[in-house]
Structure formats: C-alpha cells, structure tokens
Scaffold this active site. Structure first.
Site, PDB file in Angstrom:
ATOM      1  N   CYS A  35       0.827  -1.214   0.000  1.00 16.25           N
ATOM      2  CA  CYS A  35       0.000   0.000   0.000  1.00 16.25           C
ATOM      3  C   CYS A  35       0.858   1.259   0.000  1.00 16.25           C
ATOM      4  CB  CYS A  35      -0.954  -0.002   1.193  1.00 16.25           C
ATOM      5  SG  CYS A  35      -2.292  -1.186   1.019  1.00 16.25           S
ATOM      6  N   ALA A  38       2.072   1.603  -3.536  1.00 12.13           N
ATOM      7  CA  ALA A  38       0.976   2.041  -4.409  1.00 12.13           C
ATOM      8  C   ALA A  38       0.649   3.514  -4.187  1.00 12.13           C
ATOM      9  CB  ALA A  38      -0.265   1.184  -4.165  1.00 12.13           C
ATOM     10  N   GLU A  39       0.570   3.946  -2.937  1.00 11.49           N
ATOM     11  CA  GLU A  39       0.259   5.346  -2.664  1.00 11.49           C
ATOM     12  C   GLU A  39       1.392   6.251  -3.131  1.00 11.49           C
ATOM     13  OE1 GLU A  39      -1.712   8.370   0.516  1.00 11.49           O
ATOM     14  OE2 GLU A  39      -1.676   6.227   0.963  1.00 11.49           O
ATOM     15  N   SER A  40       2.612   5.779  -3.027  1.00 10.22           N
ATOM     16  CA  SER A  40       3.759   6.575  -3.472  1.00 10.22           C
ATOM     17  C   SER A  40       3.704   6.832  -4.972  1.00 10.22           C
ATOM     18  CB  SER A  40       5.068   5.881  -3.095  1.00 10.22           C
ATOM     19  OG  SER A  40       5.191   5.786  -1.690  1.00 10.22           O
ATOM     20  N   SER A  43       0.552   8.992  -5.890  1.00 13.89           N
ATOM     21  CA  SER A  43       0.683  10.385  -5.456  1.00 13.89           C
ATOM     22  C   SER A  43       1.660  11.159  -6.338  1.00 13.89           C
ATOM     23  CB  SER A  43       1.137  10.454  -3.998  1.00 13.89           C
ATOM     24  OG  SER A  43       0.125   9.963  -3.149  1.00 13.89           O
TER      25      SER A  43
END
Length: 119
Positions: A35, A38-40, A43
């Site tokens: 996660c 994925a968020e990195s 974003s």
C-alpha cells in the site's frame, strides 16, 4: 522502504521496492508495504498531473493482495483512471520479479490549490 523510481510522468509512474526489509513476521511482503508503494507511485503521478497550480493529497486507497512474495523486488506501475481538476485516481499494478501480479490497488488524490499549501 527502499523505493526507487524508474519512470515518472502524469500518465505513468513506475517504481521498484525490495521485498527484504518490507516483510511481515511470516516472511512475506507486508500488505502495508504494498500500500505504501501504491500510494507513493499514485501520489507522484497525481502531483505531476496537478502541477503547477495544484498538489496532491491522498484521500482513498484500496488494495487487493493476489499472492505472497518472499524475495527479490516488486515493481509498481500507476496509470490514470481519472485525471480531473479536483481529483485524480490511479490504478496501480504491483508485480514480482517474475512478472506475476502481486497486488492491485487504486488511489484517489484530492488536488489542492498550491496557495493552500501555506495555510
């Protein structure tokens, strides 16, 4: 986390992360590490889409973990599902060194006005 970016544009962000150091007690890649990866990438893509007037703030992420990985690296690729003026959503596919899908995630970012950064 050891994340290394390989490619970055508003249309596609690719990054690689080692499994070692990002595992849960059973020795598998931690779902939370997937996660974070994925968020990195999502974003970064949203920030590139919003420039120069807006910056991205993650507001939602979900992930489905398909299989475990014990060694090597995982690679995340973010591509846009939606790129608006206020929100940007990216689909993220994470694969292992063998090319098999490890995780599928989706991240949505709110694109704040750059002037809001100082308040």
């Amino acid at each position: 986390m050891g994340i290394a970016y390989l490619e970055a544009s508003a249309q596609r962000v690719v990054a690689r992360m080692p499994v070692e150091g990002n595992t849960q007690p059973a020795g598998l890649l931690h779902g939370g590490a997937s996660c974070v990866l994925a968020e990195s990438v999502g974003s970064v893509a949203a920030n590139l889409h919003g420039q120069p007037d807006r910056f991205a703030v993650g507001i939602d992420i979900n992930a489905t973990h398909h299989r475990g990985v014990r060694e090597g690296h995982v690679t995340a690729t973010a591509t846009p599902a939606h790129q608006g003026q206020t929100f940007a959503t990216y689909d993220v596919i994470i694969t292992g060194d063998d090319g098999r899908k490890v995780c599928t995630a989706r991240i949505t970012c709110y694109l704040r006005a750059a002037a809001a950064r100082t308040s």
